[in-house]
Motif scaffolding. Structure first.
Motif, PDB file in Angstrom:
ATOM      1  N   MET A   1       0.828  -1.213   0.000  1.00 50.28           N
ATOM      2  CA  MET A   1       0.000   0.000   0.000  1.00 50.28           C
ATOM      3  C   MET A   1       0.855   1.254   0.000  1.00 50.28           C
ATOM      4  O   MET A   1       0.564   2.212  -0.686  1.00 50.28           O
ATOM      5  N   HIS A   2       1.943   1.240   0.761  1.00 48.14           N
ATOM      6  CA  HIS A   2       2.805   2.417   0.864  1.00 48.14           C
ATOM      7  C   HIS A   2       3.364   2.776  -0.503  1.00 48.14           C
ATOM      8  O   HIS A   2       3.368   3.944  -0.913  1.00 48.14           O
ATOM      9  N   ASP A   3       3.824   1.749  -1.261  1.00 51.63           N
ATOM     10  CA  ASP A   3       4.398   2.020  -2.576  1.00 51.63           C
ATOM     11  C   ASP A   3       3.342   2.543  -3.531  1.00 51.63           C
ATOM     12  O   ASP A   3       3.581   3.445  -4.329  1.00 51.63           O
ATOM     13  N   ASP A   4       2.110   1.966  -3.481  1.00 53.22           N
ATOM     14  CA  ASP A   4       1.027   2.437  -4.333  1.00 53.22           C
ATOM     15  C   ASP A   4       0.745   3.915  -4.081  1.00 53.22           C
ATOM     16  O   ASP A   4       0.554   4.696  -5.013  1.00 53.22           O
ATOM     17  N   ARG A   5       0.709   4.281  -2.803  1.00 51.21           N
ATOM     18  CA  ARG A   5       0.402   5.666  -2.461  1.00 51.21           C
ATOM     19  C   ARG A   5       1.436   6.613  -3.051  1.00 51.21           C
ATOM     20  O   ARG A   5       1.094   7.611  -3.688  1.00 51.21           O
ATOM     21  N   ASN A   6       2.678   6.312  -2.839  1.00 51.43           N
ATOM     22  CA  ASN A   6       3.734   7.186  -3.349  1.00 51.43           C
ATOM     23  C   ASN A   6       3.715   7.259  -4.875  1.00 51.43           C
ATOM     24  O   ASN A   6       3.938   8.309  -5.469  1.00 51.43           O
ATOM     25  N   LEU A   7       3.444   6.124  -5.508  1.00 46.52           N
ATOM     26  CA  LEU A   7       3.425   6.101  -6.965  1.00 46.52           C
ATOM     27  C   LEU A   7       2.285   6.952  -7.517  1.00 46.52           C
ATOM     28  O   LEU A   7       2.459   7.691  -8.486  1.00 46.52           O
ATOM     29  N   VAL A   8       1.104   6.855  -6.915  1.00 44.37           N
ATOM     30  CA  VAL A   8      -0.033   7.622  -7.410  1.00 44.37           C
ATOM     31  C   VAL A   8       0.203   9.115  -7.202  1.00 44.37           C
ATOM     32  O   VAL A   8      -0.091   9.933  -8.085  1.00 44.37           O
ATOM     33  N   GLU A   9       0.741   9.483  -6.040  1.00 44.43           N
ATOM     34  CA  GLU A   9       1.012  10.908  -5.802  1.00 44.43           C
ATOM     35  C   GLU A   9       2.036  11.443  -6.794  1.00 44.43           C
ATOM     36  O   GLU A   9       1.879  12.551  -7.329  1.00 44.43           O
ATOM     37  N   ALA A  10       3.064  10.682  -7.064  1.00 39.20           N
ATOM     38  CA  ALA A  10       4.071  11.117  -8.033  1.00 39.20           C
ATOM     39  C   ALA A  10       3.486  11.186  -9.440  1.00 39.20           C
ATOM     40  O   ALA A  10       3.770  12.115 -10.213  1.00 39.20           O
ATOM     41  N   ARG A  11       2.664  10.198  -9.748  1.00 36.62           N
ATOM     42  CA  ARG A  11       2.022  10.184 -11.063  1.00 36.62           C
ATOM     43  C   ARG A  11       1.112  11.390 -11.231  1.00 36.62           C
ATOM     44  O   ARG A  11       1.121  12.061 -12.280  1.00 36.62           O
ATOM     45  N   LEU A  12       0.304  11.684 -10.210  1.00 35.08           N
ATOM     46  CA  LEU A  12      -0.609  12.827 -10.275  1.00 35.08           C
ATOM     47  C   LEU A  12       0.146  14.119 -10.515  1.00 35.08           C
ATOM     48  O   LEU A  12      -0.237  14.928 -11.366  1.00 35.08           O
ATOM     49  N   LYS A  13       1.226  14.302  -9.808  1.00 32.23           N
ATOM     50  CA  LYS A  13       1.983  15.541  -9.951  1.00 32.23           C
ATOM     51  C   LYS A  13       2.514  15.701 -11.370  1.00 32.23           C
ATOM     52  O   LYS A  13       2.384  16.763 -11.985  1.00 32.23           O
ATOM     53  N   ARG A  14       3.077  14.625 -11.908  1.00 32.97           N
ATOM     54  CA  ARG A  14       3.680  14.762 -13.233  1.00 32.97           C
ATOM     55  C   ARG A  14       2.618  14.952 -14.316  1.00 32.97           C
ATOM     56  O   ARG A  14       2.788  15.793 -15.212  1.00 32.97           O
ATOM     57  N   VAL A  15       1.544  14.210 -14.236  1.00 26.86           N
ATOM     58  CA  VAL A  15       0.503  14.348 -15.248  1.00 26.86           C
ATOM     59  C   VAL A  15      -0.110  15.743 -15.214  1.00 26.86           C
ATOM     60  O   VAL A  15      -0.353  16.358 -16.259  1.00 26.86           O
ATOM     61  N   LEU A  16      -0.366  16.255 -14.005  1.00 26.97           N
ATOM     62  CA  LEU A  16      -0.896  17.617 -13.902  1.00 26.97           C
ATOM     63  C   LEU A  16       0.077  18.632 -14.489  1.00 26.97           C
ATOM     64  O   LEU A  16      -0.314  19.500 -15.283  1.00 26.97           O
ATOM     65  N   ASP A  17       1.329  18.538 -14.086  1.00 27.79           N
ATOM     66  CA  ASP A  17       2.311  19.553 -14.476  1.00 27.79           C
ATOM     67  C   ASP A  17       2.633  19.501 -15.965  1.00 27.79           C
ATOM     68  O   ASP A  17       2.762  20.541 -16.626  1.00 27.79           O
ATOM     69  N   GLU A  18       2.756  18.293 -16.505  1.00 23.54           N
ATOM     70  CA  GLU A  18       3.296  18.160 -17.863  1.00 23.54           C
ATOM     71  C   GLU A  18       2.251  17.925 -18.944  1.00 23.54           C
ATOM     72  O   GLU A  18       2.547  18.091 -20.130  1.00 23.54           O
ATOM     73  N   ARG A  19       1.051  17.521 -18.569  1.00 22.92           N
ATOM     74  CA  ARG A  19       0.054  17.229 -19.591  1.00 22.92           C
ATOM     75  C   ARG A  19      -1.272  17.976 -19.386  1.00 22.92           C
ATOM     76  O   ARG A  19      -1.795  18.580 -20.317  1.00 22.92           O
ATOM     77  N   VAL A  20      -1.846  17.907 -18.192  1.00 24.28           N
ATOM     78  CA  VAL A  20      -3.189  18.440 -18.024  1.00 24.28           C
ATOM     79  C   VAL A  20      -3.184  19.963 -18.012  1.00 24.28           C
ATOM     80  O   VAL A  20      -3.941  20.600 -18.755  1.00 24.28           O
ATOM     81  N   ARG A  21      -2.355  20.588 -17.185  1.00 24.64           N
ATOM     82  CA  ARG A  21      -2.335  22.061 -17.148  1.00 24.64           C
ATOM     83  C   ARG A  21      -1.939  22.655 -18.500  1.00 24.64           C
ATOM     84  O   ARG A  21      -2.537  23.655 -18.932  1.00 24.64           O
ATOM     85  N   PRO A  22      -0.933  22.088 -19.203  1.00 26.89           N
ATOM     86  CA  PRO A  22      -0.615  22.638 -20.526  1.00 26.89           C
ATOM     87  C   PRO A  22      -1.750  22.516 -21.535  1.00 26.89           C
ATOM     88  O   PRO A  22      -1.725  23.189 -22.570  1.00 26.89           O
ATOM     89  N   ALA A  23      -2.744  21.659 -21.248  1.00 29.12           N
ATOM     90  CA  ALA A  23      -3.868  21.482 -22.176  1.00 29.12           C
ATOM     91  C   ALA A  23      -5.011  22.456 -21.915  1.00 29.12           C
ATOM     92  O   ALA A  23      -6.050  22.383 -22.590  1.00 29.12           O
ATOM     93  N   LEU A  24      -4.845  23.353 -20.953  1.00 24.00           N
ATOM     94  CA  LEU A  24      -5.904  24.315 -20.660  1.00 24.00           C
ATOM     95  C   LEU A  24      -6.225  25.180 -21.877  1.00 24.00           C
ATOM     96  O   LEU A  24      -7.383  25.507 -22.129  1.00 24.00           O
ATOM     97  N   TYR A  25      -5.223  25.564 -22.615  1.00 26.54           N
ATOM     98  CA  TYR A  25      -5.393  26.407 -23.800  1.00 26.54           C
ATOM     99  C   TYR A  25      -4.833  25.647 -25.006  1.00 26.54           C
ATOM    100  O   TYR A  25      -3.671  25.829 -25.392  1.00 26.54           O
ATOM    101  N   PRO A  26      -5.646  24.787 -25.619  1.00 26.54           N
ATOM    102  CA  PRO A  26      -5.118  23.913 -26.675  1.00 26.54           C
ATOM    103  C   PRO A  26      -4.868  24.623 -28.002  1.00 26.54           C
ATOM    104  O   PRO A  26      -4.099  24.108 -28.835  1.00 26.54           O
ATOM    105  N   GLU A  27      -5.484  25.745 -28.227  1.00 29.04           N
ATOM    106  CA  GLU A  27      -5.305  26.477 -29.485  1.00 29.04           C
ATOM    107  C   GLU A  27      -5.046  27.938 -29.163  1.00 29.04           C
ATOM    108  O   GLU A  27      -5.688  28.512 -28.276  1.00 29.04           O
TER     109      GLU A  27
END
Length: 1007
Positions: free
Chosen positions: A1-27
């Motif tokens: 469980m501990h490893d899952d938690r850390n992995l999801v938190e790290a995954r969330l941070k990277r996806v937000l920073d590198e993919r989701v927020r940059p997609a706010l203004y797609p054009e």
């Protein structure tokens, strides 16, 4: 469980920073940008709009320090964007990690209508939602290139703090200037993920709720196609619906969010820039209120409202509508969020008079709360002033900054020196710039010290200063936190609604008695000495001007200068703002303050002179006008004028060097170092100076605090001290009653004149310092042969006792404290006062006697000068003049009297009227009149304000020097108090009874 938690938190941070927020203004498409740089100071809006700009590209440098650039941005919405939400993204070169303290902008339409502000976390301007396609876009941005002074290394001396020394090098790089499509689904997904991720991070590791959120977030991330975020955002959001809809537990802490933008009326920018900061923020907030029906925004500081009214009428119209709708809320009821330690009695009262009257006159609104989130501690006289102004609540947050002791309450009743109690709240969120982060809301709930008896706290929400206030993202987060399992609940409310709920659920909270001392920023009692002198002298000149103008109006038909006095009071009150009077602003602010105080003094002296000449009449008899409250029974407590008299005393050389001054009451010995080695009270037959000690001792300390140069002095400064005992000259004065002392040290020079006043137990010390030190602290010490466990410091409408010992960490932390005109310490039957004309900071310590006898002595040290280099690298450089007096044998009444006397000197006018009787006399020396004036409403009524000054009960008779047909007890705003006991009247005699330190205002209708 501990490893899952850390992995999801790290995954969330990277996806937000590198993919989701940059997609706010797609054009996006670039806008055409041109710029015109205004020469000198800011120009009117119509001039900026009419200017002919030159083309500029993204990536170009712009903006000299303190300059104004007018950007014109133009473009066309692509037709293929029809049906979409389109915004202009206007990035002036912001640093998003520092939401404030840098460049800012206000957006206008071509017709001059303000749209909204541009700030580091607020770079968008809505073009359409949806657009039709093909719209022509034309916007103008009034951009201020305010330099970054408080950076990541904030204490590096800089010349950027004054336009005269800042240079012309461009400060900013123009960044993105585009039209862009906003994907609102992605925007909402960002907020969903941020709220859940931040909540998850605050929940215990083994919390089932945390794991529910983690699994839901993991599934949402699975649903996102990283190459098509916009196309899969809705699917990702659907996987979060269940965890976002789970309601909070019934016992959850409840946060009342108040939209807020703490705007310092001056600090790292001059006053003129605050006018524009307020316009940008109010434009932002009125626009946001139109879009967000649940949002409530509160703004304090009547001065800032007045700036919008007077300088931005187009913004003012929107503000007035929002106020009428009940969603843009005047709060606080003060002219500015002032310092509360140093303003004098009347000035502190007038902060509320002018603040509350502005809101009443403009909106018909009277609020119940004092709102001071950032003020550097609170004087013990403040509760009764709040009550006397018709308010009953106080909000502040700054005490959470204390370094040593953690304040034990968040909601409590604060008891002042007269016994008045005010319901007070410290927001446990521990910030006045809440941004609705999960960590902030969780901290508020965990930190709240009143669990079990209460569960409401307040969160001032929004970026302050240059940050532009509350953002749409904060509102979106608050909506998700309104009723969310695992979190405190959040609801937008007015300050009044919060206080009513908080008091209803906790009607008998703990009581805190005495000052609310901030264990930080103690050096603000000393920094920028000339600003503090200007304030003190302005306060006393205002008292004199009102007094003599009222006297002349009643006696001689003198035209009372209502408008001039109102304007000058507001100027002085503005400069009591908590970064001006405390000396913590940039050089520009204090340079202008010095010039302003000079103008104020010239104008007030003109009013005083004209009124006194009207009273004196024609003739050549010298008259002495005395407006200080006398502290002797039977002597007028208001003011009087009488024929001038003179007095003398004697002096002699001291065997072995030095000098003796003797006036039959005191014998003062000054040695060849220019130090006072004896001040003998002849009547009491006792010595004032501690054995082996010497008074008038200048002491120099190194002064390099760990942080906040102009603000702080740290306790370790006392580890190193240099006694300035070498004298260049010690010589008798030409008048036969004084000794002149000159000494040099470092790059500085001090000249002092010690004078034994004829007929008085008072040794005056006039000090002139030509100060050219850096990072040094100069003190003036008087070691006194007095055994005292406590001492008195004057504060508003009375005095406050502090211990001389350091038994606990609370007492030890008060190693630098505030007084007004005096400090006083005594043994039963005999005491000593040290009075001053313009200093506030001091320390009092005790030590074991050095003469072999048992017991302790007490040392009073007055703080004269500092030399911090940030934010003003030239702080206090130059010539300063101070007046102090040592008063042996002084009771508390003597301290009060001598404190007034040194601040309000007699004035001499030639005339033929003979004696000028005061408008009001008082028959008790314990009752001090602080104001005699005509009523502000122009009725001609005489208003008298006074208080009990000794700390005991008093029955006093006021005698009027004019016929009065009615007497009313009023609040500070001169409105009758329905529940006040009417004073007894007998002709021209008014009898009142006062509790210890009680403040009272009487309104006298003239017959």
């Amino acid at each position: 469980m501990h490893d899952d938690r850390n992995l999801v938190e790290a995954r969330l941070k990277r996806v937000l920073d590198e993919r989701v927020r940059p997609a706010l203004y797609p054009e996006s498409v670039p806008l055409d940008v041109a710029v015109w740089n205004a020469p000198g100071e800011p120009v009117p809006v119509e001039e900026g709009l009419a200017a002919e700009p030159e083309p500029i590209q993204a990536g170009a440098r712009w903006g000299a320090p303190w300059g104004t650039s007018w950007f014109r941005v133009t473009g066309t919405v692509p037709k293929e964007w029809a049906g979409k939400t389109v915004e202009a993204i206007l990035d002036l070169g912001f640093d998003e990690n520092m939401p404030g303290f840098q460049c800012e902008g206000l957006v206008y339409r071509p017709d001059g209508t303000p749209v909204k502000g541009l700030n580091p976390r607020n770079q968008w301007v809505r073009i359409g939602a949806p657009v039709e396609g093909g719209e022509e876009v034309r916007l103008h941005v009034e951009a201020a290139s305010n330099p970054v002074i408080l950076d990541y290394h904030p204490f590096v001396p800089t010349q950027l703090g004054d336009k005269d020394t800042a240079g012309s090098e461009p400060q900013y790089t123009l960044a993105r200037m585009d039209l862009a499509v906003l994907d609102e689904t992605v925007w909402n997904l960002v907020l969903d993920l941020e709220v859940l991720g931040e909540l998850m991070a605050e929940l215990p590791v083994d919390s089932p709720r945390r794991w529910e959120i983690l699994r839901a977030v993991d599934k949402a991330l699975d649903a996102i196609d990283l190459q098509d975020v916009g196309g899969t955002a809705e699917a990702a959001r659907s996987r979060l619906t269940e965890v976002l809809s789970a309601p909070a537990v019934p016992s959850a802490h409840r946060v009342s969010a108040v939209g807020h933008a703490h705007i310092d009326s001056a600090w790292l920018w001059p006053l003129r820039e605050t006018v524009r900061k307020v316009a940008r923020t109010t434009s932002n907030m009125t626009a946001l209120l139109e879009d967000e029906p649940d949002f409530v925004f509160a703004m304090s500081q009547a001065q800032q409202w007045a700036w919008v009214r007077d300088h931005r009428p187009e913004v003012w119209a929107r503000v007035k509508k929002a106020v009428a709708d009940g969603r843009f809320v005047p709060t606080g009821g003060m002219w500015v969020e002032s310092d509360t330690n140093m303003p004098g009695s009347e000035a502190m009262a007038r902060q509320f008079v002018h603040g509350k009257r502005f809101f009443l006159d403009e909106f018909g609104v009277e609020n119940d709360e004092a709102w001071l989130p950032d003020t550097f501690g609170f004087a013990a006289g403040l509760p009764q002033i709040i009550k006397a102004a018709g308010a009953k609540y106080l909000l502040t947050q700054k005490i959470s900054w204390s370094q040593t002791n953690k304040f034990p309450h968040h909601t409590f009743r604060w008891e002042g020196i007269d016994g008045t109690r005010i319901f007070t709240h410290f927001p446990p969120v521990d910030t006045y710039n809440c941004s609705m982060k999960g960590s902030e809301i969780a901290h508020a709930a965990k930190n709240f010290k009143d669990k079990g008896v209460a569960r409401h706290s307040l969160a001032p929400t929004g970026w302050g200063d240059g940050g532009g206030g509350t953002t749409r993202e904060m509102i979106a987060k608050a909506a998700r936190l309104r009723d969310l399992e695992g979190s405190a609940t959040v609801e937008w409310e007015t300050p009044q609604a919060f206080f009513e709920k908080a008091e209803a659920e906790n009607p008998e909270p703990p009581v805190w008695v005495g000052e609310l001392y901030l264990e930080l920023h103690r050096a603000t009692l000393t920094s920028q000495a000339k600003t503090k002198q200007g304030n003190r002298r302005s306060e006393h000149l205002l008292r004199e001007a009102e007094l003599w103008a009222a006297t002349a109006a009643v006696r001689a038909g003198f035209p009372y200068p209502y408008d001039d006095l109102d304007r000058i009071w507001k100027t002085v009150l503005l400069h009591q703002f908590h970064d001006i009077l405390p000396g913590s602003s940039i050089a520009w602010v204090h340079r202008e303050a010095r010039a302003t105080y000079d103008r104020v003094a010239e104008e007030l002296n003109g009013i005083i002179d004209a009124a006194q000449r009207a009273l004196a009449g024609e003739g050549d008899t010298p008259l002495v006008f005395n407006s200080a409250p006398h502290a002797r029974a039977g002597v007028p407590a208001g003011a009087a004028a009488s024929p001038a008299t003179e007095g003398r005393t004697g002096s002699a050389a001291r065997p072995g060097g030095g000098h003796i001054l003797d006036n039959g009451l005191l014998r003062v010995e000054i040695d060849d170092r220019g130090l006072v080695v004896s001040a003998y009270d002849l009547a009491a037959d006792r010595e004032t100076i501690a054995p082996g000690g010497a008074g008038n001792l200048l002491q120099l300390h190194p002064d390099f605090p760990n942080m906040w140069d102009a603000w702080d002095v740290d306790a370790f400064y006392r580890h190193t001290v240099t006694d300035l005992t070498d004298a260049d000259e010690v010589a008798p004065g030409d008048d036969g009653i004084s000794v002149r002392v000159v000494r040099s040290f470092g790059s500085s020079r001090v000249t002092q004149v010690l004078t034994l006043v004829p007929g008085e137990r008072r040794l005056e010390v006039d000090t002139e310092v030509d100060w050219h030190e850096t990072e040094k602290f100069l003190k003036l010490a008087f070691p006194l042969d007095v055994h005292a466990e406590r001492y008195a410091s004057e504060t508003q409408f009375g005095h406050f006792h502090r211990p001389t010992h350091t038994n606990t960490s609370w007492e030890a932390a008060k190693f630098e404290a505030c007084n007004h005109r005096f400090v006083h310490l005594e043994e039963p039957g005999w005491g000593v006062a040290v009075v001053n004309d313009s200093t506030y900071g001091h320390d009092v310590t005790r030590t074991v006697r050095t003469d072999g006898d048992s017991g302790t002595t007490t040392t009073v040290r007055v703080s004269l000068l500092r030399a911090p280099r940030f934010p003003d690298p030239e702080t206090d450089q130059g010539v300063h003049r101070f007046r102090h007096a040592l008063v042996p044998g002084a009771g508390i009444g003597d301290a009060v009297r001598e404190g007034w006397r040194i601040n309000v000197p007699e004035r001499r006018v030639t005339g033929g009227a003979g004696e000028v009787a005061p408008l009001v006399t008082v028959d008790r020396d314990a009752v001090v009149v602080t104001a005699v004036k005509l009523a502000d409403d122009g009725s001609g009524d005489v208003v008298v304000r006074f208080h009990e000054a000794h700390g005991g009960r008093a029955r006093a008779t006021l005698t009027t020097g004019f016929a009065a047909r009615d007497v009313q007890v009023t609040d500070l705003l001169e409105r009758p108090l329905a529940d006040a006991e009417a004073p007894r009247t007998d002709g021209d005699r008014i009898t009142v009874r006062l509790r210890p330190f009680q403040l009272m205002t009487l309104r006298l209708k003239r017959a």
